[in-house]
Structure formats: C-alpha cells, structure tokens
Design a protein around this motif. Sequence first.
Motif, PDB file in Angstrom:
ATOM      1  N   GLY A 133       0.744  -1.236  -0.086  1.00 21.31           N
ATOM      2  CA  GLY A 133       0.025  -0.038  -0.007  1.00 21.31           C
ATOM      3  C   GLY A 133       0.833   1.324   0.061  1.00 21.31           C
ATOM      4  N   GLY A 134       2.019   1.218   0.007  1.00 25.41           N
ATOM      5  CA  GLY A 134       2.964   2.223   0.148  1.00 25.41           C
ATOM      6  C   GLY A 134       3.971   2.651  -1.127  1.00 25.41           C
ATOM      7  N   PRO A 135       4.638   3.651  -1.221  1.00 25.02           N
ATOM      8  CA  PRO A 135       5.646   4.135  -2.237  1.00 25.02           C
ATOM      9  C   PRO A 135       6.750   3.006  -2.225  1.00 25.02           C
ATOM     10  CG  PRO A 135       5.959   5.439  -0.407  1.00 25.02           C
ATOM     11  CD  PRO A 135       4.575   4.568  -0.004  1.00 25.02           C
ATOM     12  N   LEU A 136       7.642   3.023  -3.421  1.00 24.38           N
ATOM     13  CA  LEU A 136       8.706   2.094  -3.426  1.00 24.38           C
ATOM     14  C   LEU A 136       9.798   3.143  -2.942  1.00 24.38           C
ATOM     15  CD1 LEU A 136       9.941  -0.654  -4.630  1.00 24.38           C
ATOM     16  CD2 LEU A 136      10.595   0.655  -6.442  1.00 24.38           C
ATOM     17  N   ILE A 137      10.558   2.442  -1.902  1.00 26.76           N
ATOM     18  CA  ILE A 137      11.623   3.339  -1.432  1.00 26.76           C
ATOM     19  C   ILE A 137      12.816   2.112  -1.141  1.00 26.76           C
ATOM     20  CG2 ILE A 137      12.580   4.654   0.826  1.00 26.76           C
ATOM     21  CD1 ILE A 137       9.559   5.492   1.355  1.00 26.76           C
ATOM     22  N   VAL A 138      13.962   2.733  -1.671  1.00 26.31           N
ATOM     23  CA  VAL A 138      15.182   1.937  -1.596  1.00 26.31           C
ATOM     24  C   VAL A 138      16.142   2.629  -0.465  1.00 26.31           C
ATOM     25  CG1 VAL A 138      17.172   1.186  -2.791  1.00 26.31           C
ATOM     26  CG2 VAL A 138      15.252   1.393  -3.890  1.00 26.31           C
ATOM     27  N   TYR A 139      16.353   1.638   0.441  1.00 25.76           N
ATOM     28  CA  TYR A 139      17.413   1.818   1.579  1.00 25.76           C
ATOM     29  C   TYR A 139      18.736   1.566   1.264  1.00 25.76           C
ATOM     30  CZ  TYR A 139      12.656   2.562   3.819  1.00 25.76           C
ATOM     31  OH  TYR A 139      11.408   3.188   3.921  1.00 25.76           O
ATOM     32  N   LYS A 140      19.644   2.460   1.410  1.00 26.87           N
ATOM     33  CA  LYS A 140      21.042   2.151   1.152  1.00 26.87           C
ATOM     34  C   LYS A 140      21.724   2.556   2.607  1.00 26.87           C
ATOM     35  CE  LYS A 140      25.029   3.506  -1.883  1.00 26.87           C
ATOM     36  NZ  LYS A 140      25.251   2.181  -2.260  1.00 26.87           N
ATOM     37  N   PHE A 153      20.872   3.966   7.576  1.00 26.42           N
ATOM     38  CA  PHE A 153      20.325   3.771   6.205  1.00 26.42           C
ATOM     39  C   PHE A 153      20.072   5.142   5.601  1.00 26.42           C
ATOM     40  CE2 PHE A 153      20.544  -0.342   7.666  1.00 26.42           C
ATOM     41  CZ  PHE A 153      20.746  -1.066   6.533  1.00 26.42           C
ATOM     42  N   GLU A 154      20.102   5.419   4.352  1.00 29.33           N
ATOM     43  CA  GLU A 154      19.527   6.539   3.727  1.00 29.33           C
ATOM     44  C   GLU A 154      18.525   6.117   2.830  1.00 29.33           C
ATOM     45  OE1 GLU A 154      22.728   8.612   1.809  1.00 29.33           O
ATOM     46  OE2 GLU A 154      22.915   7.425   0.322  1.00 29.33           O
ATOM     47  N   ALA A 155      17.233   6.843   2.809  1.00 31.62           N
ATOM     48  CA  ALA A 155      15.986   6.418   2.003  1.00 31.62           C
ATOM     49  C   ALA A 155      16.009   7.244   0.527  1.00 31.62           C
ATOM     50  CB  ALA A 155      14.781   6.633   2.677  1.00 31.62           C
ATOM     51  N   HIS A 156      15.678   6.340  -0.446  1.00 33.79           N
ATOM     52  CA  HIS A 156      15.569   6.915  -1.697  1.00 33.79           C
ATOM     53  C   HIS A 156      14.229   6.644  -2.175  1.00 33.79           C
ATOM     54  CE1 HIS A 156      19.750   8.312  -2.061  1.00 33.79           C
ATOM     55  NE2 HIS A 156      19.969   7.056  -1.466  1.00 33.79           N
ATOM     56  N   THR A 157      13.357   7.429  -2.339  1.00 36.01           N
ATOM     57  CA  THR A 157      11.965   7.080  -3.129  1.00 36.01           C
ATOM     58  C   THR A 157      12.192   7.255  -4.600  1.00 36.01           C
ATOM     59  OG1 THR A 157      10.720   8.083  -1.231  1.00 36.01           O
ATOM     60  CG2 THR A 157       9.570   7.649  -3.184  1.00 36.01           C
ATOM     61  N   VAL A 158      11.705   6.043  -5.224  1.00 37.78           N
ATOM     62  CA  VAL A 158      11.964   5.932  -6.668  1.00 37.78           C
ATOM     63  C   VAL A 158      10.585   6.054  -7.301  1.00 37.78           C
ATOM     64  CG1 VAL A 158      14.196   5.031  -6.501  1.00 37.78           C
ATOM     65  CG2 VAL A 158      12.165   3.568  -6.893  1.00 37.78           C
ATOM     66  N   TYR A 159       9.522   5.500  -6.565  1.00 39.24           N
ATOM     67  CA  TYR A 159       8.204   5.333  -7.314  1.00 39.24           C
ATOM     68  C   TYR A 159       7.270   5.880  -5.971  1.00 39.24           C
ATOM     69  CZ  TYR A 159       4.305   3.247  -9.595  1.00 39.24           C
ATOM     70  OH  TYR A 159       2.905   3.204 -10.206  1.00 39.24           O
ATOM     71  N   ASP A 160       6.386   7.075  -6.022  1.00 38.12           N
ATOM     72  CA  ASP A 160       5.598   7.500  -5.011  1.00 38.12           C
ATOM     73  C   ASP A 160       4.276   7.018  -5.213  1.00 38.12           C
ATOM     74  OD1 ASP A 160       4.367   8.973  -7.212  1.00 38.12           O
ATOM     75  OD2 ASP A 160       4.924  10.746  -6.649  1.00 38.12           O
ATOM     76  N   GLN A 161       3.838   5.962  -5.881  1.00 40.39           N
ATOM     77  CA  GLN A 161       2.358   5.229  -5.972  1.00 40.39           C
ATOM     78  C   GLN A 161       2.456   4.036  -5.276  1.00 40.39           C
ATOM     79  OE1 GLN A 161      -0.219   7.191  -7.410  1.00 40.39           O
ATOM     80  NE2 GLN A 161       1.575   8.429  -7.570  1.00 40.39           N
ATOM     81  N   PRO A 162       1.256   3.456  -4.873  1.00 41.22           N
ATOM     82  CA  PRO A 162       1.276   2.293  -4.146  1.00 41.22           C
ATOM     83  C   PRO A 162       2.082   1.014  -5.038  1.00 41.22           C
ATOM     84  CG  PRO A 162      -0.892   3.292  -3.816  1.00 41.22           C
ATOM     85  CD  PRO A 162      -0.111   4.156  -4.812  1.00 41.22           C
ATOM     86  N   GLN A 163       2.871   0.372  -4.350  1.00 43.68           N
ATOM     87  CA  GLN A 163       3.684  -0.773  -5.199  1.00 43.68           C
ATOM     88  C   GLN A 163       2.697  -1.911  -5.425  1.00 43.68           C
ATOM     89  OE1 GLN A 163       7.142  -2.442  -2.987  1.00 43.68           O
ATOM     90  NE2 GLN A 163       7.262  -0.380  -2.081  1.00 43.68           N
ATOM     91  N   GLY A 164       1.654  -2.300  -4.592  1.00 44.16           N
ATOM     92  CA  GLY A 164       0.773  -3.668  -5.071  1.00 44.16           C
ATOM     93  C   GLY A 164       1.811  -4.654  -4.489  1.00 44.16           C
TER      94      GLY A 164
END
Length: 361
Positions: A133-140, A153-164
Amino acid sequence: MPVIFRRQLIADMRYESAGVFDVTGNGQLDIVSGEWWYEGPDFRVSHRIGDIMAIGEYFDDFSTIPMDINGNGRLDYLTGGFWGNSLRWRENPGDPAAEWSEHVVAETGSVETTRAWDVDGDGQLEVIPNTPGGPLIVYKLITGADGRGTGVFEAHTVYDQPQGHGLGCGDIAGNDRMDIVLVDGWLEAPAKPFAEAWTWHPDFHLKSASVPILVVDVNQDGLHDLIVGQGHDYGLSWWEQRVDADGRRAWVEHPIDPFNSQYHDLHWVDIDGDGSPELVTGKRYRAHNGRDPGAGDDVGVYYFKWTGESFVKQVIDFGPARVGTGLGIHAAIADLNANGRLDIVAPGKDGLYVFWNEGTD
C-alpha cells in the motif's frame, strides 16, 4: 537424472523466514530463523535471538537478509513484517548466549517481505521492502571512509505510488542497469538511480505476484524475461519479453505450473550442478491462514528445469500438510556442508527443514 534430496527437520516452529550465514565467524554456516539461530554443521544446537511479535498464526518476521550493518565485522540481519509497519535490523551481539537487540531503520507501513539487490551497481546491496500500500523506497546503508557500515540507512523514493503485491529487480531495458518490477509494470532505472527520475512502464498486470519476481533470460535470446508465481492464487508462469524491429516491447505469458497455488518465494540457482540455473520454489503453507484458493491442497517443494522449450517439474517433497512440507515467505539456498552442492533451507508454518542435496545417482 533428477537430484536426490534428504529432508531433515530442524525445528517444529512456525516462522516463515530463514537466512544462512556465519553467525560466530568460525567459518561455518548457521541457520537464522525467527527467534532462534542454529549452529552448523548439524543445526542441533540452538540459541535464542529475541522476542518477535506474534499475531494469530503469524510472526512479524518476513525476511532474514544478512549484512554487517554497524561495521564491526559481525553479520547482522534485516527483517520487516506486516504488523510492525517497519523495516528493522537485529544486531549480532557476538556472544551466543546473548539476545540480539533490534533497531528500526524506517517506519514503512505493512511489509509483505523484503529483498536486497545492488540497485546502483556499487557492489553493495540495497534493501527494498515490498510495502503493497506504500511507495517504493530503496534503503542504502551509509558506509564510512573504511567502507564499513555505520548502522544508518538513507532512503531513496523511486516511485511514489502504491507498489502492490510483488517485487523484482534486474536488467529489463538491456542497458546493464537494475530496473525494478512491480505488479502493474516496471520502473526503468536512470543512469544515476538515486539522483534522477525513473521511467514507469505499465506493461502488464501480474495479479498476486511473488516476491521476488525473477528477472532472467529464460530462453537465452538476449532479453530478460520474468518468472512470476501467484503468492495467493493458483499459477506459476514465465513472461517472455519480445522487442520488435521498431523497439516496441511486448510480453507473452507461458504457463509453468497452473495447477498449484501460493508460489510466493522463487529462486533461480544451479541446483543440479550442470552449470545452468533451475527454478526452485514451493507452496507457502497457509499463506493467508486457509483463505487462499488451493489452501487445502497438498504442499510441496519443487525445482523446474528449462529444456530449451519448456520447464519440466521435479518434485523435492510433496504430500498433505505434516507429511509433505512447503516453502515459506523467505527461504534460503546455500552449500551448507561445503560439498559443492546447494541445499535448501525451507521455513514455514509447517516447520523449519533442510533439504540436503545428495546429487544425482
């Protein structure tokens, strides 16, 4: 010849995730699953990790990804769960008698499960929770000048729509970058994945897609295809990528096993030692506590071998619950006894098992 496997019960527990790594640094692989870790090579001695929240039939622990997060030379691990609403890591204390402290990386919302890939190509794994139900966030993981983890970790949002429901990663565009696959399409990685925008391609709908969705070149035509299990329904398929002379991309679905359900976790590994990978997967026992289509069917663990034209199914284990066993939400595959053959660590609500690879006879 089919591979022969020997099944060993490690623990009659209900945790659905397991990892394999050297906990103590003695050169021997151990199994980490739920509230316990088990000493290799025979896994008969167990040590407590710490409490995990229990909700009905579930434990809030849906991945076991090893990583030296605080840079002290000991492997910790990352997990997350549907009810804890967070990505967390457990700190390896270095003392087998001590419990592992827990640290929150980020409040993410409900986590279906978590996987790790080298998204930016720097040789270090990044962590991606599947939060439907949330955006796609990559944690580095942030590293210091010495290259060691800092615990942050630093968070990078690459897609702000629900992932599914569903998540995969691999080079779909054919430019040696790590694209990301979701249930309703895929995200094309830019040259600088954490500084530039990703391109969304709504090319397909994969229903209740597995985690991971595998990105592999099944038919060896130079284009990466998808292998997708239905985590909460019947079906296992591969989706062939085709690109025409004008560069237009299309996807063609080919069934692998439409007659079994709850294929939630997939692995692409060389299980028979012939130099080519096979698909290893199985039914997740009581994925939704009996509410999924096929939930009452027999359970099993299988590998599927590509013949050049189609996949052929080999049964590793099969039968009614508590006779056969299944594959949980995060299994592990490793050469546990250093004999050159890959073994399968299969967690699930029906127990924690090792399937020892005895080779072909």
